[in-house]
Write an enzyme that holds these catalytic residues in place. Structure first.
Site, PDB file in Angstrom:
ATOM      1  N   ASP A  67       0.810  -1.222   0.000  1.00  0.00           N
ATOM      2  CA  ASP A  67       0.000   0.000   0.000  1.00  0.00           C
ATOM      3  C   ASP A  67       0.843   1.272   0.000  1.00  0.00           C
ATOM      4  O   ASP A  67       2.053   1.247   0.204  1.00  0.00           O
ATOM      5  CB  ASP A  67      -0.963   0.004   1.203  1.00  0.00           C
ATOM      6  CG  ASP A  67      -0.322  -0.558   2.477  1.00  0.00           C
ATOM      7  OD1 ASP A  67       0.920  -0.541   2.573  1.00  0.00           O
ATOM      8  OD2 ASP A  67      -1.056  -1.014   3.360  1.00  0.00           O
ATOM      9  N   ASP A 136      -7.518  -2.679  14.284  1.00  0.00           N
ATOM     10  CA  ASP A 136      -8.903  -2.981  13.910  1.00  0.00           C
ATOM     11  C   ASP A 136      -8.992  -4.212  13.001  1.00  0.00           C
ATOM     12  O   ASP A 136     -10.035  -4.507  12.445  1.00  0.00           O
ATOM     13  CB  ASP A 136      -9.549  -1.770  13.223  1.00  0.00           C
ATOM     14  CG  ASP A 136      -8.790  -1.320  11.968  1.00  0.00           C
ATOM     15  OD1 ASP A 136      -7.811  -2.004  11.565  1.00  0.00           O
ATOM     16  OD2 ASP A 136      -9.187  -0.297  11.383  1.00  0.00           O
ATOM     17  N   HIS A 138      -7.232  -4.700  10.161  1.00  0.00           N
ATOM     18  CA  HIS A 138      -6.981  -4.508   8.722  1.00  0.00           C
ATOM     19  C   HIS A 138      -5.724  -5.255   8.288  1.00  0.00           C
ATOM     20  O   HIS A 138      -4.788  -5.440   9.056  1.00  0.00           O
ATOM     21  CB  HIS A 138      -6.930  -3.023   8.330  1.00  0.00           C
ATOM     22  CG  HIS A 138      -5.769  -2.237   8.848  1.00  0.00           C
ATOM     23  ND1 HIS A 138      -5.909  -1.027   9.485  1.00  0.00           N
ATOM     24  CD2 HIS A 138      -4.428  -2.470   8.812  1.00  0.00           C
ATOM     25  CE1 HIS A 138      -4.717  -0.546   9.804  1.00  0.00           C
ATOM     26  NE2 HIS A 138      -3.801  -1.405   9.414  1.00  0.00           N
ATOM     27  N   GLU A 143      -9.739  -1.960   5.397  1.00  0.00           N
ATOM     28  CA  GLU A 143     -10.336  -1.696   6.707  1.00  0.00           C
ATOM     29  C   GLU A 143     -11.603  -2.537   6.901  1.00  0.00           C
ATOM     30  O   GLU A 143     -12.168  -3.042   5.930  1.00  0.00           O
ATOM     31  CB  GLU A 143     -10.691  -0.203   6.806  1.00  0.00           C
ATOM     32  CG  GLU A 143      -9.487   0.736   6.722  1.00  0.00           C
ATOM     33  CD  GLU A 143      -8.685   0.817   8.028  1.00  0.00           C
ATOM     34  OE1 GLU A 143      -8.691  -0.144   8.826  1.00  0.00           O
ATOM     35  OE2 GLU A 143      -8.022   1.846   8.238  1.00  0.00           O
TER      36      GLU A 143
HETATM   37  C1  F6R Z   1       1.419  -1.590   6.062  1.00  0.00           C
HETATM   38  C2  F6R Z   1       0.146  -2.260   6.192  1.00  0.00           C
HETATM   39  C3  F6R Z   1      -0.617  -2.266   7.467  1.00  0.00           C
HETATM   40  C4  F6R Z   1       0.249  -2.522   8.699  1.00  0.00           C
HETATM   41  C5  F6R Z   1      -0.582  -2.409   9.970  1.00  0.00           C
HETATM   42  C6  F6R Z   1       0.252  -2.634  11.212  1.00  0.00           C
HETATM   43  O1  F6R Z   1       1.938  -1.746   4.765  1.00  0.00           O
HETATM   44  O2  F6R Z   1      -0.307  -2.789   5.238  1.00  0.00           O
HETATM   45  O3  F6R Z   1      -1.619  -3.245   7.402  1.00  0.00           O
HETATM   46  O4  F6R Z   1       0.823  -3.792   8.597  1.00  0.00           O
HETATM   47  O5  F6R Z   1      -1.187  -1.170  10.029  1.00  0.00           O
HETATM   48  O6  F6R Z   1       1.177  -1.589  11.339  1.00  0.00           O
HETATM   49  P1  F6R Z   1       2.315  -1.660  12.469  1.00  0.00           P
HETATM   50  O7  F6R Z   1       3.222  -2.767  12.103  1.00  0.00           O
HETATM   51  O8  F6R Z   1       3.004  -0.315  12.378  1.00  0.00           O
HETATM   52  O9  F6R Z   1       1.623  -1.877  13.761  1.00  0.00           O
END
Ligand code: F6R
Length: 241
Positions: A67, A136, A138, A143
């Site tokens: 992303d 959450d 995702h 989301e």
């Molecule tokens: C990032 C992504 C997100 C993260 C998630 C956890 O490319 O796709 O799904 O993996 O938000 O983020 P952290 O590791 O910072 O807790």
């Protein structure tokens, strides 16, 4: 689905690094699906270490990131392209031309999303997808919602995600409200998936993803039906299992 629990995030990083290494040794021109955020950093450090020690060769590896924020240029200090360069690509012998991060600043985001899907497919699909998980639930930036989204798409970030990601920005208002992300179809099409989670803050989402119903309200629950997925957790993230 297999679940492995390690003592701390460093051990999760070592285990994930080993899985990446085995994939590259098996298929030197494999396609890696990569994530940003804090969780994969120890894994990327392991990959860098193995490359520097001559154990791992990235010269033929190709990668697709999950992303990117809408509105941030690749050079922006908080962009995911910049994160990947700084945390991984600048330190290993990967050809940057073989690394892909969705475009967040195109004139037509829908067209960019379609082009990203086509590029993943043309490359032959993702061999090993590394995922983190949001508080959450995702995965990528898909989301919670009423339907599972399919291919690469434009999403509006939830308040919970904006709160969680504020730590990377100067202030909350600076966090982009939208992102472009690989969809659930792309993620589920990966031949193998490893989901990494560390810290108490992820415990509830992990418990729901593994033991709860399969529902778009908990996007990571979809992984329950993937034929080759491993969850690599530290003790804190596994504490509500
Ligand atoms: C990032 C992504 C997100 C993260 C998630 C956890 O490319 O796709 O799904 O993996 O938000 O983020 P952290 O590791 O910072 O807790």
């Amino acid at each position: 689905m297999q679940v492995f629990v390690y003592k701390n995030e460093a051990e999760v990083g070592k285990a994930a690094g080993m899985i990446v290494a085995s994939e590259i040794l098996k298929k030197p021109d494999c396609i890696l699906g990569l994530a940003t955020g804090s969780t994969p950093i120890p894994t990327y450090q392991e990959m860098i270490r193995m490359n520097k020690e001559g154990i791992l060769d990235f010269s033929k590896v190709r990668s697709f990131n999950l992303d990117e924020y809408i509105g941030l240029s690749p050079e922006h200090v908080c962009s995911y392209r910049r994160f990947m360069n700084e945390q991984l690509f600048d330190h290993i012998n990967i050809d940057k031309a073989n690394t892909h991060v969705p475009c967040g600043i195109g004139a037509d985001h829908e067209a960019d999303a379609k082009a990203y899907d086509a590029a993943v497919e043309a490359a032959g699909g993702i061999d090993l997808q590394i995922l983190g998980i949001g508080h959450d639930g995702h995965i990528g930036f898909n989301e919670p919602g009423d339907e599972f989204v399919s291919g690469t798409n434009i999403v509006t970030l939830t308040d919970m995600t904006i709160d969680a990601n504020t730590r990377f920005f100067e202030k909350r208002e600076d966090v982009p409200r939208q992102a472009i992300t690989l969809g659930n179809r792309n993620i589920m099409a990966a031949k193998r998936i490893i989901l990494l989670a560390t810290g108490k803050g992820k415990a509830r989402a992990i418990a729901q993803a593994i033991k709860g119903n399969i529902t778009p309200k908990m996007p990571a629950s979809l992984l329950q039906v993937h034929p080759n997925v491993q969850f690599l957790l530290d003790e804190d993230a596994a504490s509500e299992l």
